[in-house]
Design a protein around this motif. Structure first.
Motif, PDB file in Angstrom:
ATOM      1  N   ASP A  94       0.843  -1.194   0.000  1.00  0.00           N
ATOM      2  CA  ASP A  94       0.000   0.000   0.000  1.00  0.00           C
ATOM      3  C   ASP A  94       0.879   1.245   0.000  1.00  0.00           C
ATOM      4  O   ASP A  94       1.972   1.250   0.530  1.00  0.00           O
ATOM      5  CB  ASP A  94      -0.905   0.026   1.232  1.00  0.00           C
ATOM      6  N   GLY A  95       0.354   2.295  -0.592  1.00  0.00           N
ATOM      7  CA  GLY A  95       1.063   3.569  -0.579  1.00  0.00           C
ATOM      8  C   GLY A  95       1.333   4.081  -1.973  1.00  0.00           C
ATOM      9  O   GLY A  95       1.214   3.363  -2.960  1.00  0.00           O
ATOM     10  N   VAL A  96       1.712   5.331  -2.040  1.00  0.00           N
ATOM     11  CA  VAL A  96       1.918   5.976  -3.336  1.00  0.00           C
ATOM     12  C   VAL A  96       3.315   5.749  -3.900  1.00  0.00           C
ATOM     13  O   VAL A  96       3.548   5.981  -5.080  1.00  0.00           O
ATOM     14  CB  VAL A  96       1.635   7.493  -3.240  1.00  0.00           C
ATOM     15  N   GLN A  97       4.260   5.269  -3.097  1.00  0.00           N
ATOM     16  CA  GLN A  97       5.630   5.119  -3.581  1.00  0.00           C
ATOM     17  C   GLN A  97       5.777   3.999  -4.615  1.00  0.00           C
ATOM     18  O   GLN A  97       6.739   3.980  -5.365  1.00  0.00           O
ATOM     19  CB  GLN A  97       6.613   4.911  -2.421  1.00  0.00           C
ATOM     20  N   TYR A  98       4.817   3.066  -4.681  1.00  0.00           N
ATOM     21  CA  TYR A  98       4.903   1.955  -5.628  1.00  0.00           C
ATOM     22  C   TYR A  98       3.989   2.120  -6.841  1.00  0.00           C
ATOM     23  O   TYR A  98       3.880   1.215  -7.656  1.00  0.00           O
ATOM     24  CB  TYR A  98       4.570   0.638  -4.924  1.00  0.00           C
ATOM     25  N   VAL A  99       3.343   3.264  -6.964  1.00  0.00           N
ATOM     26  CA  VAL A  99       2.401   3.485  -8.063  1.00  0.00           C
ATOM     27  C   VAL A  99       3.105   3.388  -9.409  1.00  0.00           C
ATOM     28  O   VAL A  99       2.622   2.739 -10.333  1.00  0.00           O
ATOM     29  CB  VAL A  99       1.683   4.846  -7.898  1.00  0.00           C
ATOM     30  N   SER A 100       4.272   3.996  -9.547  1.00  0.00           N
ATOM     31  CA  SER A 100       4.973   3.960 -10.837  1.00  0.00           C
ATOM     32  C   SER A 100       5.457   2.552 -11.179  1.00  0.00           C
ATOM     33  O   SER A 100       5.584   2.207 -12.352  1.00  0.00           O
ATOM     34  CB  SER A 100       6.144   4.938 -10.836  1.00  0.00           C
ATOM     35  N   ASP A 101       5.712   1.718 -10.175  1.00  0.00           N
ATOM     36  CA  ASP A 101       6.158   0.345 -10.427  1.00  0.00           C
ATOM     37  C   ASP A 101       5.039  -0.541 -10.965  1.00  0.00           C
ATOM     38  O   ASP A 101       5.298  -1.522 -11.657  1.00  0.00           O
ATOM     39  CB  ASP A 101       6.705  -0.285  -9.147  1.00  0.00           C
ATOM     40  N   CYS A 102       3.793  -0.222 -10.659  1.00  0.00           N
ATOM     41  CA  CYS A 102       2.686  -1.093 -11.046  1.00  0.00           C
ATOM     42  C   CYS A 102       2.117  -0.773 -12.427  1.00  0.00           C
ATOM     43  O   CYS A 102       1.359  -1.575 -12.974  1.00  0.00           O
ATOM     44  CB  CYS A 102       1.578  -1.033 -10.000  1.00  0.00           C
ATOM     45  N   ILE A 103       2.467   0.359 -13.015  1.00  0.00           N
ATOM     46  CA  ILE A 103       1.886   0.771 -14.299  1.00  0.00           C
ATOM     47  C   ILE A 103       2.102  -0.262 -15.406  1.00  0.00           C
ATOM     48  O   ILE A 103       1.167  -0.558 -16.152  1.00  0.00           O
ATOM     49  CB  ILE A 103       2.410   2.164 -14.707  1.00  0.00           C
ATOM     50  N   PRO A 104       3.293  -0.873 -15.559  1.00  0.00           N
ATOM     51  CA  PRO A 104       3.439  -1.890 -16.621  1.00  0.00           C
ATOM     52  C   PRO A 104       2.504  -3.090 -16.454  1.00  0.00           C
ATOM     53  O   PRO A 104       2.131  -3.726 -17.439  1.00  0.00           O
ATOM     54  CB  PRO A 104       4.900  -2.331 -16.502  1.00  0.00           C
ATOM     55  N   PHE A 105       2.095  -3.388 -15.235  1.00  0.00           N
ATOM     56  CA  PHE A 105       1.199  -4.516 -14.991  1.00  0.00           C
ATOM     57  C   PHE A 105      -0.246  -4.204 -15.372  1.00  0.00           C
ATOM     58  O   PHE A 105      -1.092  -5.091 -15.381  1.00  0.00           O
ATOM     59  CB  PHE A 105       1.263  -4.930 -13.515  1.00  0.00           C
ATOM     60  N   MET A 106      -0.540  -2.961 -15.687  1.00  0.00           N
ATOM     61  CA  MET A 106      -1.900  -2.561 -16.039  1.00  0.00           C
ATOM     62  C   MET A 106      -2.165  -2.638 -17.538  1.00  0.00           C
ATOM     63  O   MET A 106      -3.300  -2.469 -17.972  1.00  0.00           O
ATOM     64  CB  MET A 106      -2.167  -1.140 -15.533  1.00  0.00           C
TER      65      MET A 106
END
Length: 68
Positions: free
Chosen positions: A18-30
């Motif tokens: 949880d948290g905003v620090q991992y948002v950029s890491d998850c974009i390729p999985f979308m």
């Protein structure tokens, strides 16, 4: 028209912390879920642009804009 599909507990993003620090890491999985939504609409004969917004994990918003 523009439609927004929101999921506050998206299962693809649940392995990320949880948290905003991992948002950029998850974009390729979308890319796959966006493609599935766009492909489903295309098979129904609906031309649309689908984008995704992740503000806080594991919440996700799909923006679907119909093209006339």
């Amino acid at each position: 028209g523009i439609y927004i599909i929101q999921d506050t507990d998206f299962c693809t993003l649940s392995p990320f912390s949880d948290g905003v620090q991992y948002v950029s890491d998850c974009i390729p999985f979308m890319a796959l879920p966006v493609g599935i939504v766009r492909g489903a609409l295309d098979n129904l004969g609906i031309c649309a642009t689908v984008t995704v917004h992740v503000e806080k994990l594991p919440s996700v918003k799909f923006n679907v804009q119909m093209i006339k």
